[in-house]
Design an enzyme around this catalytic site. Structure first.
Site, PDB file in Angstrom:
ATOM      1  N   HIS A  67       0.874  -1.254  -0.046  1.00  0.00           N
ATOM      2  CA  HIS A  67      -0.080  -0.296   0.152  1.00  0.00           C
ATOM      3  C   HIS A  67       0.818   1.355  -0.142  1.00  0.00           C
ATOM      4  O   HIS A  67       1.837   1.228   0.626  1.00  0.00           O
ATOM      5  CB  HIS A  67      -0.856  -0.132   1.186  1.00  0.00           C
ATOM      6  CG  HIS A  67      -2.066   0.854   1.149  1.00  0.00           C
ATOM      7  ND1 HIS A  67      -2.037   2.284   1.223  1.00  0.00           N
ATOM      8  CD2 HIS A  67      -3.359   0.749   0.528  1.00  0.00           C
ATOM      9  CE1 HIS A  67      -3.179   2.929   1.010  1.00  0.00           C
ATOM     10  NE2 HIS A  67      -4.092   2.097   0.455  1.00  0.00           N
ATOM     11  N   ASP A  94      -7.949  -5.149  -0.400  1.00  0.00           N
ATOM     12  CA  ASP A  94      -8.449  -5.974  -1.641  1.00  0.00           C
ATOM     13  C   ASP A  94      -8.223  -7.402  -1.332  1.00  0.00           C
ATOM     14  O   ASP A  94      -8.479  -8.467  -2.102  1.00  0.00           O
ATOM     15  CB  ASP A  94      -7.850  -5.606  -2.973  1.00  0.00           C
ATOM     16  CG  ASP A  94      -8.294  -4.392  -3.488  1.00  0.00           C
ATOM     17  OD1 ASP A  94      -7.571  -3.484  -3.609  1.00  0.00           O
ATOM     18  OD2 ASP A  94      -9.434  -4.080  -3.421  1.00  0.00           O
TER      19      ASP A  94
END
Ligand code: SDX
Length: 392
Positions: A271, A328
């Protein structure tokens, strides 16, 4: 003349705006919407309540929430001629491409541009977008399946409508499972906003030219489609399925993900901001256990996902790069258990992110942000004389 231009690829160290909507702390793994912790909102609020909070800045009273839900219901009918557009697509079209086109087409059927200085018009555009986007998002699935399009049922709730719009067939009533609705409501909340991510920045920059709300949201859908962004939730399931089909050897996959020459990445990991853990992934991982347990679904891909997480978290390469499961990584496992087809996963991300996009677009316009127009460092040819074609 301008001062020296510094390039910041991917805007890793550039702030594009001031915002009062969402706060992230990448080191501490903190996510708050308008100051409220995501853990509290996911547990105690519902998706429309959180949508109201993001868009209007405060948690609604019971009366405000009821009014918001009823005002959305005024606009849940999608113009029949929108079907001509969806009929133009082949069945094989990816739902995100269809959704982006249909969202932009909403402008044609709601031509009044959004004048943000007029509170009433802006509020109407917000309710129209919340109402119509949900319906057209499910039409993308109905088209693929060759099913007739469904209509929003104004006697039912927003998230319940999503499941009916998706799965109700003329042959008989669709049996709603409240546990599924509650899990989906929580997932939409967890996806609702995330400060200046790729798709939100897209919505802001398109809106900064004073393009309308539908056109700006349509652009956000396209940005979210990419596998490095929202498209990752579909790519994760395809990756887990591939690991499963190849005998479940997760170590081999982690090795592949470290191979510099191999463009393959461990989808659902890493991320830009979170460098210790993604608080949403923590909540979704627990929800996956709860939902699959409740539904009695024993999905081998969940076991593979957990093994993959364990192997990666112990791996020096991943640790050195602060690579952890992101939002996700586990979400698709839950969608699958609910019977959502994998090519619709990113559409669900878009439905969750819609109130965030709307809130950010509204803030950008009300703050009178200037048109987004970055500079560059030119590295091409210096001036050169034109050559006639017979001299080339
Ligand atoms: C979302 O921004 C947001 O907030 C997004 C989002 C939201 O709510 O809006 O949180 C939603 O998009 C989550 C991210 C979903 N994407 C994926 O899961 C795809 C896989 N992840 C990567 O592509 C990547 O981690 C990103 C895109 C998420 C972040 O990319 P960055 O910040 O540009 O990091 P990078 O590509 O510069 O990687 C840093 C290093 C590199 O190694 P080196 O070149 O330094 O040797 O880490 C490596 C990368 O190769 N790396 C990975 C990896 N992610 C980064 N290596 C293997 N597998 C991965 N998943």
């Amino acid at each position: 003349a301008t001062g020296a231009i510094t390039i910041d690829p991917g805007y890793k160290n550039t702030g594009s705006c001031k915002s009062e909507i969402t706060f992230l702390d990448g080191e501490e793994g903190i996510l708050r919407y308008r100051g409220y912790a995501i853990e509290d909102l996911a547990e105690k609020a519902d998706f429309l309540e959180v949508s109201y909070l993001l868009i209007f800045g405060e948690l609604p009273t019971a009366a405000q929430l009821e009014k918001f839900e009823n005002d959305i219901r005024k606009y849940t009918l999608v113009h029949e001629e929108m079907k001509n557009i969806i009929d133009g697509f082949p069945k094989t079209a990816h739902p995100m491409g269809v959704l982006s086109s249909l969202t932009s087409a909403l402008t044609a059927f709601n031509p009044k541009s959004v004048n943000v200085k007029n509170e009433k018009e802006l509020y109407e555009a917000v309710c129209k977008t919340m109402g119509k986007f949900l319906v057209i998002a499910t039409w993308t699935y109905r088209k693929r399946m060759g099913f007739p399009m469904n209509y929003y049922d104004n006697t039912k709730g927003y998230v319940e409508n999503f499941m009916r719009l998706m799965f109700e067939l003329p042959t008989g009533p669709y049996k709603i499972d409240k546990r599924v609705i509650d899990a989906l409501d929580k997932l939409f909340i967890l996806h609702a906003d995330h400060e200046q991510n790729c798709s939100t920045s897209t919505v802001r920059i398109v809106g900064s030219s004073h393009a309308g709300l539908f056109a700006s949201i349509s652009a956000g859908v396209s940005a979210l489609w990419g596998p490095l962004h929202g498209g990752a939730n579909q790519a994760v399931l395809e990756m887990l399925q591939e690991i499963h089909d190849n005998g479940g050897d997760v170590a081999k996959f982690v090795l592949k993900a470290k191979d510099k020459d191999d463009p393959f990445r461990l989808m659902g990991f890493g991320h830009r901001v979170y460098k210790n853990f993604d608080p949403r992934a923590t909540i979704i991982k627990k929800a996956a256990d709860d939902v699959l347990g409740a539904l009695g679904v024993d999905d081998p891909l969940l076991d593979i996902a957990k093994q993959l997480e364990k192997v990666a978290l112990e791996d020096e390469y991943f640790k050195a790069r602060n690579l952890y499961p992101n939002v996700d990584f586990y979400s698709g496992i839950i969608y699958r258990a609910m019977g959502i087809p994998v090519e619709m996963f990113t559409v669900l991300f878009a439905i969750g992110r819609l109130p965030g996009w709307i809130a950010q677009w509204k803030e950008m316009r009300l703050n009178g942000e200037p048109i987004g127009r970055p500079r560059q460092v030119y590295t091409g040819y210096t001036a050169r004389a034109f050559k006639e074609v017979n001299e080339r």
